[in-house]
Design a protein around this motif. Structure first.
Motif, PDB file in Angstrom:
ATOM      1  N   ASN A 281      -3.338 -17.441  40.240  1.00 38.77           N
ATOM      2  CA  ASN A 281      -2.604 -17.436  41.502  1.00 38.77           C
ATOM      3  C   ASN A 281      -3.119 -18.467  42.497  1.00 38.77           C
ATOM      4  O   ASN A 281      -2.544 -18.629  43.578  1.00 38.77           O
ATOM      5  N   CYS A 282      -4.182 -19.176  42.146  1.00 37.93           N
ATOM      6  CA  CYS A 282      -4.618 -20.297  42.989  1.00 37.93           C
ATOM      7  C   CYS A 282      -3.559 -21.399  43.018  1.00 37.93           C
ATOM      8  O   CYS A 282      -3.568 -22.257  43.904  1.00 37.93           O
ATOM      9  N   LEU A 283      -2.621 -21.372  42.074  1.00 45.77           N
ATOM     10  CA  LEU A 283      -1.497 -22.318  42.093  1.00 45.77           C
ATOM     11  C   LEU A 283      -0.585 -22.093  43.296  1.00 45.77           C
ATOM     12  O   LEU A 283       0.248 -22.950  43.613  1.00 45.77           O
ATOM     13  N   LEU A 284      -0.723 -20.956  43.964  1.00 50.60           N
ATOM     14  CA  LEU A 284       0.082 -20.684  45.158  1.00 50.60           C
ATOM     15  C   LEU A 284      -0.166 -21.712  46.259  1.00 50.60           C
ATOM     16  O   LEU A 284       0.614 -21.812  47.208  1.00 50.60           O
TER      17      LEU A 284
ATOM     18  N   ASN B 249     -11.102 -23.517  36.432  1.00 49.91           N
ATOM     19  CA  ASN B 249      -9.775 -23.157  36.918  1.00 49.91           C
ATOM     20  C   ASN B 249      -8.789 -24.309  36.880  1.00 49.91           C
ATOM     21  O   ASN B 249      -7.579 -24.085  36.952  1.00 49.91           O
ATOM     22  N   MET B 250      -9.284 -25.512  36.757  1.00 52.80           N
ATOM     23  CA  MET B 250      -8.356 -26.606  36.455  1.00 52.80           C
ATOM     24  C   MET B 250      -7.676 -26.328  35.116  1.00 52.80           C
ATOM     25  O   MET B 250      -6.457 -26.469  34.978  1.00 52.80           O
ATOM     26  N   LEU B 251      -8.466 -25.893  34.141  1.00 52.20           N
ATOM     27  CA  LEU B 251      -7.917 -25.600  32.818  1.00 52.20           C
ATOM     28  C   LEU B 251      -7.055 -24.341  32.821  1.00 52.20           C
ATOM     29  O   LEU B 251      -6.002 -24.293  32.183  1.00 52.20           O
ATOM     30  N   VAL B 252      -7.500 -23.311  33.534  1.00 59.62           N
ATOM     31  CA  VAL B 252      -6.727 -22.064  33.582  1.00 59.62           C
ATOM     32  C   VAL B 252      -5.369 -22.302  34.231  1.00 59.62           C
ATOM     33  O   VAL B 252      -4.334 -21.843  33.729  1.00 59.62           O
ATOM     34  N   CYS B 253      -5.354 -23.019  35.339  1.00 59.82           N
ATOM     35  CA  CYS B 253      -4.086 -23.275  36.025  1.00 59.82           C
ATOM     36  C   CYS B 253      -3.192 -24.198  35.201  1.00 59.82           C
ATOM     37  O   CYS B 253      -1.961 -24.056  35.219  1.00 59.82           O
ATOM     38  N   LEU B 254      -3.790 -25.127  34.483  1.00 62.10           N
ATOM     39  CA  LEU B 254      -2.996 -25.953  33.573  1.00 62.10           C
ATOM     40  C   LEU B 254      -2.406 -25.103  32.453  1.00 62.10           C
ATOM     41  O   LEU B 254      -1.270 -25.342  32.003  1.00 62.10           O
TER      42      LEU B 254
ATOM     43  N   GLY C  54      -6.683 -25.426  43.233  1.00 59.97           N
ATOM     44  CA  GLY C  54      -6.052 -26.172  44.314  1.00 59.97           C
ATOM     45  C   GLY C  54      -5.813 -27.625  43.958  1.00 59.97           C
ATOM     46  O   GLY C  54      -4.789 -28.211  44.341  1.00 59.97           O
ATOM     47  N   LEU C  55      -6.737 -28.221  43.228  1.00 61.36           N
ATOM     48  CA  LEU C  55      -6.570 -29.621  42.817  1.00 61.36           C
ATOM     49  C   LEU C  55      -5.330 -29.795  41.943  1.00 61.36           C
ATOM     50  O   LEU C  55      -4.559 -30.751  42.124  1.00 61.36           O
ATOM     51  N   ILE C  56      -5.140 -28.876  40.998  1.00 63.65           N
ATOM     52  CA  ILE C  56      -3.956 -28.941  40.142  1.00 63.65           C
ATOM     53  C   ILE C  56      -2.696 -28.699  40.953  1.00 63.65           C
ATOM     54  O   ILE C  56      -1.691 -29.408  40.810  1.00 63.65           O
ATOM     55  N   ALA C  57      -2.758 -27.700  41.838  1.00 63.52           N
ATOM     56  CA  ALA C  57      -1.590 -27.361  42.656  1.00 63.52           C
ATOM     57  C   ALA C  57      -1.179 -28.524  43.555  1.00 63.52           C
ATOM     58  O   ALA C  57       0.014 -28.863  43.648  1.00 63.52           O
ATOM     59  N   VAL C  58      -2.146 -29.146  44.216  1.00 65.84           N
ATOM     60  CA  VAL C  58      -1.853 -30.253  45.133  1.00 65.84           C
ATOM     61  C   VAL C  58      -1.284 -31.446  44.368  1.00 65.84           C
ATOM     62  O   VAL C  58      -0.324 -32.094  44.819  1.00 65.84           O
ATOM     63  N   ALA C  59      -1.852 -31.729  43.215  1.00 63.35           N
ATOM     64  CA  ALA C  59      -1.378 -32.867  42.429  1.00 63.35           C
ATOM     65  C   ALA C  59       0.098 -32.715  42.069  1.00 63.35           C
ATOM     66  O   ALA C  59       0.910 -33.629  42.274  1.00 63.35           O
ATOM     67  N   TYR C  60       0.454 -31.557  41.529  1.00 59.06           N
ATOM     68  CA  TYR C  60       1.840 -31.347  41.108  1.00 59.06           C
ATOM     69  C   TYR C  60       2.789 -31.186  42.286  1.00 59.06           C
ATOM     70  O   TYR C  60       3.969 -31.535  42.191  1.00 59.06           O
TER      71      TYR C  60
END
Length: 271
Positions: free
Chosen positions: A82-85, A165-170, A249-255
């Motif tokens: 849920n950090c992708l939020l 969490n970069m990997l989990v969110c991916l 957050g890094l993955i979320a911001v990038a996308y």
């Protein structure tokens, strides 16, 4: 498969549902998510206990993905995913209060689910019978894992939390690309396998590992150097949690900046 741009748009609807969901439904699903991840950790501990070195690590990595597969396929609220939020948050599709509510309930529920599985596994003597002349390999593995995590440098746990969490969110993002269950399982499997083998730090998994190690030490009368509640919280759970937020957050911001146009309309008030 859904293209990355489609995933980004679909996730806006997912995020709105997550942040608007009534609290007790989020809590129930969060308890389940914690239990799912902890079950994968129990399996990894037992499966890898009879091996050492790279063999043990690979076996743990091969079976641990069970947890996130269950979360993804069966539906549950996992704090790390849920950090992708953060993506719909900075795009103004959801409010900060809604995101923080989701994170708070998910984190607490994940902890409850993890502790429940730890209690059942340790006091059900899943890792080995109590009172024997020798301590089972799985008992030692359970305690040693918790001790190693508690003895980690804060900065190491923090940076490993980012990577994890970069990997989990991916994995979560990739699972949304698939339109069938087999594809979702495959999408989740390799990123989770990678973070386990690489020794990255997952806060929800650590909720289980630390609790199980502390309780197993007390139940079997084994004192592990440095394994205390204070060390577990300060040097493992806290830095891993902070790192997980940043990594997701890094993955979320990038996308977000690649695939989402900024929503200039004010977000509707949360229910």
């Amino acid at each position: 498969m859904n293209q990355p741009s489609e995933i980004a748009l679909n996730y806006i609807s997912v995020a709105k549902g997550k942040t608007a969901q009534i609290w007790y439904k989020t809590l129930i699903l969060a308890v389940l998510a914690g239990a799912f991840i902890a079950t994968g950790a129990v399996l990894a501990t037992i499966a890898g206990a009879g091996f050492t070195g790279t063999q043990s690590t690979l076996i743990k990595g091969a079976v641990f993905p069970l947890g996130l597969i269950l979360v993804t396929v069966c539906g549950a609220e996992l704090f790390t995913g849920n950090c992708l939020l953060i993506a719909p948050l900075i795009n103004r599709d959801v409010k900060l209060t809604g995101v923080l509510k989701n994170w708070g309930i998910a984190y607490g529920g994940n902890l409850i689910g993890s502790v429940i599985i730890a209690v059942l596994a340790v006091f059900g003597h899943v890792f080995g019978a109590k009172g024997g002349d020798t301590v089972g390999l799985a008992v030692s593995a359970c305690i040693n894992t918790a001790a190693a995590k508690s003895g980690m440098a804060f900065s190491d746990a923090f940076m490993r939390g980012i990577l994890c969490n970069m990997l989990v969110c991916l994995a979560v993002w990739a699972a949304m690309a698939s339109k069938n269950i087999g594809g979702k399982i495959l999408a989740v499997y390799m990123p989770v396998f990678a973070f386990v083998v690489c020794g990255f730090e997952h806060s929800v998994a650590n909720m289980y590992y630390l609790t199980a190690g502390l309780m197993a030490g007390a139940e079997y009368g084994i004192a592990a150097s440095g394994l205390t509640l204070g060390n577990a919280l300060l040097y493992s759970l806290l830095p891993a949690t902070l790192g997980n937020i940043i990594g997701g957050g890094l993955i979320a911001v990038a996308y977000k900046f690649v695939y989402l146009k900024r929503n200039k309309e004010p977000v509707a008030t949360d229910n």
